[in-house]
Design a protein around this motif. Structure first.
Motif, PDB file in Angstrom:
ATOM      1  N   ARG A 261       0.595  -1.269   0.091  1.00  0.00           N
ATOM      2  CA  ARG A 261      -0.108  -0.190  -0.007  1.00  0.00           C
ATOM      3  C   ARG A 261       0.732   1.349   0.038  1.00  0.00           C
ATOM      4  O   ARG A 261       0.244   2.233  -0.238  1.00  0.00           O
ATOM      5  CB  ARG A 261      -1.070   0.095   1.155  1.00  0.00           C
ATOM      6  CG  ARG A 261      -2.118  -1.019   1.275  1.00  0.00           C
ATOM      7  CD  ARG A 261      -3.096  -0.848  -0.150  1.00  0.00           C
ATOM      8  NE  ARG A 261      -4.016  -1.818  -0.319  1.00  0.00           N
ATOM      9  CZ  ARG A 261      -5.099  -1.770   0.116  1.00  0.00           C
ATOM     10  NH1 ARG A 261      -5.339  -0.326   0.629  1.00  0.00           N
ATOM     11  NH2 ARG A 261      -6.035  -2.650   0.029  1.00  0.00           N
ATOM     12  N   GLN A 262       2.157   1.206   0.246  1.00  0.00           N
ATOM     13  CA  GLN A 262       2.754   2.552  -0.012  1.00  0.00           C
ATOM     14  C   GLN A 262       3.463   2.740  -1.263  1.00  0.00           C
ATOM     15  O   GLN A 262       4.065   3.818  -1.673  1.00  0.00           O
ATOM     16  CB  GLN A 262       4.229   2.282   0.973  1.00  0.00           C
ATOM     17  CG  GLN A 262       3.901   2.384   2.384  1.00  0.00           C
ATOM     18  CD  GLN A 262       5.333   2.176   3.278  1.00  0.00           C
ATOM     19  OE1 GLN A 262       5.936   1.377   2.864  1.00  0.00           O
ATOM     20  NE2 GLN A 262       5.313   2.556   4.589  1.00  0.00           N
ATOM     21  N   ASP A 283       4.580   7.836   1.677  1.00  0.00           N
ATOM     22  CA  ASP A 283       3.761   7.336   2.953  1.00  0.00           C
ATOM     23  C   ASP A 283       2.338   7.326   2.878  1.00  0.00           C
ATOM     24  O   ASP A 283       1.835   7.812   1.883  1.00  0.00           O
ATOM     25  CB  ASP A 283       3.864   8.801   3.962  1.00  0.00           C
ATOM     26  CG  ASP A 283       5.293   9.122   4.199  1.00  0.00           C
ATOM     27  OD1 ASP A 283       6.133   8.075   4.274  1.00  0.00           O
ATOM     28  OD2 ASP A 283       5.712  10.256   4.693  1.00  0.00           O
ATOM     29  N   TYR A 284       1.926   6.307   3.609  1.00  0.00           N
ATOM     30  CA  TYR A 284       0.473   5.689   3.441  1.00  0.00           C
ATOM     31  C   TYR A 284      -0.388   6.090   4.657  1.00  0.00           C
ATOM     32  O   TYR A 284       0.226   5.639   5.792  1.00  0.00           O
ATOM     33  CB  TYR A 284       0.492   4.190   2.962  1.00  0.00           C
ATOM     34  CG  TYR A 284      -0.707   3.563   3.005  1.00  0.00           C
ATOM     35  CD1 TYR A 284      -1.733   4.062   1.946  1.00  0.00           C
ATOM     36  CD2 TYR A 284      -1.141   2.576   3.917  1.00  0.00           C
ATOM     37  CE1 TYR A 284      -2.988   3.348   1.735  1.00  0.00           C
ATOM     38  CE2 TYR A 284      -2.382   1.828   3.714  1.00  0.00           C
ATOM     39  CZ  TYR A 284      -3.582   2.437   2.681  1.00  0.00           C
ATOM     40  OH  TYR A 284      -4.553   1.779   2.725  1.00  0.00           O
ATOM     41  N   ALA A 285      -1.472   6.700   4.291  1.00  0.00           N
ATOM     42  CA  ALA A 285      -2.209   7.075   5.450  1.00  0.00           C
ATOM     43  C   ALA A 285      -3.095   6.059   6.100  1.00  0.00           C
ATOM     44  O   ALA A 285      -3.624   6.271   7.244  1.00  0.00           O
ATOM     45  CB  ALA A 285      -2.937   8.343   5.191  1.00  0.00           C
ATOM     46  N   GLU A 287      -6.567   3.508   5.447  1.00  0.00           N
ATOM     47  CA  GLU A 287      -8.163   3.594   5.050  1.00  0.00           C
ATOM     48  C   GLU A 287      -8.574   4.291   6.195  1.00  0.00           C
ATOM     49  O   GLU A 287      -9.839   5.063   6.080  1.00  0.00           O
ATOM     50  CB  GLU A 287      -8.783   2.542   4.604  1.00  0.00           C
ATOM     51  CG  GLU A 287      -8.225   1.896   3.343  1.00  0.00           C
ATOM     52  CD  GLU A 287      -8.883   0.728   2.810  1.00  0.00           C
ATOM     53  OE1 GLU A 287      -9.541   0.044   3.455  1.00  0.00           O
ATOM     54  OE2 GLU A 287      -8.256   0.051   1.668  1.00  0.00           O
ATOM     55  N   GLY A 288      -7.984   4.631   7.354  1.00  0.00           N
ATOM     56  CA  GLY A 288      -8.626   5.361   8.420  1.00  0.00           C
ATOM     57  C   GLY A 288      -7.876   6.724   8.628  1.00  0.00           C
ATOM     58  O   GLY A 288      -8.050   7.153   9.663  1.00  0.00           O
ATOM     59  N   SER A 289      -7.103   7.025   7.652  1.00  0.00           N
ATOM     60  CA  SER A 289      -6.414   8.190   7.499  1.00  0.00           C
ATOM     61  C   SER A 289      -5.543   8.391   9.004  1.00  0.00           C
ATOM     62  O   SER A 289      -5.572   9.700   9.533  1.00  0.00           O
ATOM     63  CB  SER A 289      -7.385   9.558   7.282  1.00  0.00           C
ATOM     64  OG  SER A 289      -8.038   9.017   6.407  1.00  0.00           O
ATOM     65  N   ASN A 290      -4.949   7.419   9.333  1.00  0.00           N
ATOM     66  CA  ASN A 290      -4.048   7.368  10.431  1.00  0.00           C
ATOM     67  C   ASN A 290      -2.637   6.742  10.120  1.00  0.00           C
ATOM     68  O   ASN A 290      -2.485   5.505  10.277  1.00  0.00           O
ATOM     69  CB  ASN A 290      -4.601   6.620  11.563  1.00  0.00           C
ATOM     70  CG  ASN A 290      -3.980   6.558  12.920  1.00  0.00           C
ATOM     71  OD1 ASN A 290      -2.713   7.331  12.931  1.00  0.00           O
ATOM     72  ND2 ASN A 290      -4.306   5.825  13.898  1.00  0.00           N
ATOM     73  N   PRO A 291      -1.862   7.623   9.665  1.00  0.00           N
ATOM     74  CA  PRO A 291      -0.426   6.900   9.493  1.00  0.00           C
ATOM     75  C   PRO A 291       0.133   6.099  10.120  1.00  0.00           C
ATOM     76  O   PRO A 291       1.014   5.105  10.051  1.00  0.00           O
ATOM     77  CB  PRO A 291       0.288   8.123   8.844  1.00  0.00           C
ATOM     78  CG  PRO A 291      -0.607   9.422   8.492  1.00  0.00           C
ATOM     79  CD  PRO A 291      -1.608   8.963   9.519  1.00  0.00           C
ATOM     80  N   ALA A 294      -2.028   3.018   9.811  1.00  0.00           N
ATOM     81  CA  ALA A 294      -2.213   2.647   8.229  1.00  0.00           C
ATOM     82  C   ALA A 294      -2.820   1.425   8.003  1.00  0.00           C
ATOM     83  O   ALA A 294      -2.508   0.579   7.361  1.00  0.00           O
ATOM     84  CB  ALA A 294      -0.926   2.748   7.721  1.00  0.00           C
TER      85      ALA A 294
END
Length: 575
Positions: A261-262, A283-285, A287-291, A294
């Protein structure tokens, strides 16, 4: 020397009848290997070949079958050229092998075809020069085989919107094979690759081509193909549900998927066409927008939503963070892949399948309790030795090609006729299984048999080859776009062989002109054509038919014989 000044080796001039007779090819000669241990190991190559022979023989005994006779040296020579460098031997090459002697003659040829000379012969300057030439062919053949596996063949139509650059993939593989890079290093570089796809583009890295077109739909294809090709595990079904026939679960698919996913693929265009693609990590955040976590989510069949973090197929977890400077998920994945217990066995199984037509499982990349292995102890031992000895591809090829089973005749007997994997039976390897050439093998063999390889520039030759190969490509109707390219006798394929440009060119080539004008007798010329195409002399009946046709017109007789041989089943089969 032919009348035109071109040397024509007359088949059999230096070969005794005993060398061509089946009895001359003893199993001992076929399995003799110079003992050599890997660093830190007391196990020699001979030990491994001996173990292979013992295990295969045990299978014969358990199955109540007897092996076929040993293949003749000429038969073995033909198949090992085809399997290692992807083409038939020329008359000169077959004759040189038949004239050679000593218990290591087969090891010497296998080594030579991979660009090596055996230690006892390393001072032979002629062999060293030949090894350099063959190394190029070895790298060409296997870079083609692996690139087809990893990125497929080019599409038939306009491909200027394609993300994959096949020249880039081939360049990476060729360079790796020329240096005999270990298989684990190759896979680490492919799975963890960053850079651009096209040779000459900034930060070029041809290894990126495996992944660039597999990232759509949340990298589902990247997940499935990585597990399938490098671990022999088929998890594609578990994208949507737990596997119906084995233990793989849906959460395992998405745990593996989270490693990708990154990864981003960014296209650089030249007008509307794709010029090259850059594969890089960002950087991948999540699907919950919490890096920092992640996470990704997937849905069960009952509609329940589940969360997944990067978790390898064996349950190994890495940091959940999506920040690349905290954890590079794909680099971690590449390390886990090459350390997995299946990694060595998956490569052994695939390579065994290449040389025998059947692996220890069917298909070769679907291993697990649901698909029992035909020779489990053998696959385990070969996998562990392949790993222990540094994932050396050339060593693996030697073990297989110098085994007793690989040196058997393709003619089955009443006592092993039931050993037929095409009927669904597990293979016992009691005889060499006939199989049709791949399209690339057939093309290269036609060039070798007709000596038509040197016409035109390299680009022109490649364009001709690509055009010819496209007529063989048959795409399966599955959702993975897998391909088959065997010569399976479709009407267009048969017509192309009978009347295509390559066949017409061969019949009217300088090679045929020189052969016709040479000082050989007509019988010797017919013998030459048989050796060029089938690596054997004609039987007395075949020779009689050929010589009785139109004796007043030698050129016509030779063209008819050559045309018939190029269109025979015996030519297009590996046997």
């Amino acid at each position: 020397m032919g009348a035109t000044g071109i040397a024509l080796v007359q088949p059999g001039k230096h070969t005794t009848a005993a060398e061509l007779a089946p009895a001359a090819a003893s199993p001992a000669a076929a399995t003799r290997v110079i003992p050599r241990s890997a660093a830190g190991s007391s196990v020699t190559e001979q030990d491994i070949v001996t173990f292979i022979n013992e295990q295969i023989r045990a299978g014969w005994k358990d199955g109540g079958i007897n092996p076929s006779a040993a293949a003749t040296d000429a038969e073995w020579c033909r198949r090992v050229y085809l399997d290692i460098i992807g083409r038939l031997p020329t008359v000169e090459e077959t004759d040189a092998f038949l004239r050679s002697g000593g218990p290591e003659k087969r090891l010497r040829l296998v080594s030579l075809l991979m660009g090596e000379t055996v230690s006892s012969n390393s001072n032979n300057a002629k062999d060293a020069a030949a090894a350099e030439r063959y190394l190029e062919e070895y790298a060409r053949n296997w870079s083609t085989i692996y690139s087809i596996l990893l990125v497929g063949r080019p599409p038939a139509g306009n491909n200027n919107r394609e993300m994959v650059n096949r020249d880039g993939m081939l360049a990476y593989l060729r360079g790796s094979l020329l240096r005999n890079k270990p298989w684990d290093k190759i896979v680490e570089e492919i799975v963890g690759a960053q850079g651009t796809t096209k040779p000459g583009s900034p930060n070029f890295n041809g290894a990126t081509n495996f992944l660039v077109n597999k990232l759509q739909e949340n990298a589902a294809e990247a997940t499935a193909k990585t597990a399938k090709y490098f671990l022999g595990i088929q998890v594609q079904c578990t994208q949507c549900h737990n596997h119906p026939f084995n233990d793989w679960k849906q959460d395992q698919f998405w745990g593996l998927n989270a490693f990708f996913r990154q990864t981003k693929a960014k296209t650089a265009r030249d007008g509307r066409a794709i010029d090259y693609v850059t594969l890089e990590n960002e950087d991948y955040a999540g699907e919950g927008s919490n890096p920092k976590e992640a996470e990704i989510y997937f849905e069960l069949r009952n509609g329940e939503l589940r969360v997944a973090y990067p978790t390898f197929v064996d349950g190994t977890k890495i940091k959940n963070s999506g920040y690349v400077n905290e954890v590079d998920r794909r680099t971690e994945l590449s390390k886990l892949v090459v350390k997995h217990e299946n990694f060595g066995k998956a490569m052994v199984n695939r390579m065994w399948g290449h040389f025998f037509g059947y692996g220890f499982t069917k298909p070769v990349d679907d291993m697990g309790p649901h698909n029992p292995v035909s020779h489990p102890e053998l696959l385990d031992r070969m996998g562990s030795e392949f790993t222990a000895r540094g994932h050396n591809i050339k060593e693996l090829i030697k073990w297989i090609t110098l085994s007793e089973a690989y040196g058997l005749s393709s003619k089955s007997t009443p006592k092993n006729k039931k050993d037929d994997p095409s009927l669904g039976e597990k293979p016992k390897f009691s005889h060499f299984y006939l199989r049709q050439m791949q399209a690339e093998e057939l093309y290269e063999s036609l060039l070798a048999a007709t000596k038509a390889a040197s016409e035109g520039s390299a680009e022109e030759q490649q364009a001709k080859k690509d055009a010819w190969l496209r007529q063989f490509t048959v795409t399966f109707g599955n959702d993975e776009g897998d391909e088959a390219t065997t010569f399976n006798g479709t009407i267009p394929q048969v017509l192309m062989m009978m009347n295509g440009d390559l066949t017409k060119t061969a019949l009217a080539s300088n090679f045929m002109t020189q052969l016709t004008a040479s000082n050989m007798s007509l019988k010797e010329k017919v013998d030459f054509l048989y050796m060029a195409t089938l690596s054997r002399k004609p039987t007395s009946q075949e020779a009689a038919v050929a010589l009785s046709a139109r004796e007043a017109n030698a050129g016509g007789v030779l063209q008819d014989v050559f045309w018939a041989l190029l269109n025979s089943n015996e030519f297009i089969f590996n046997h």
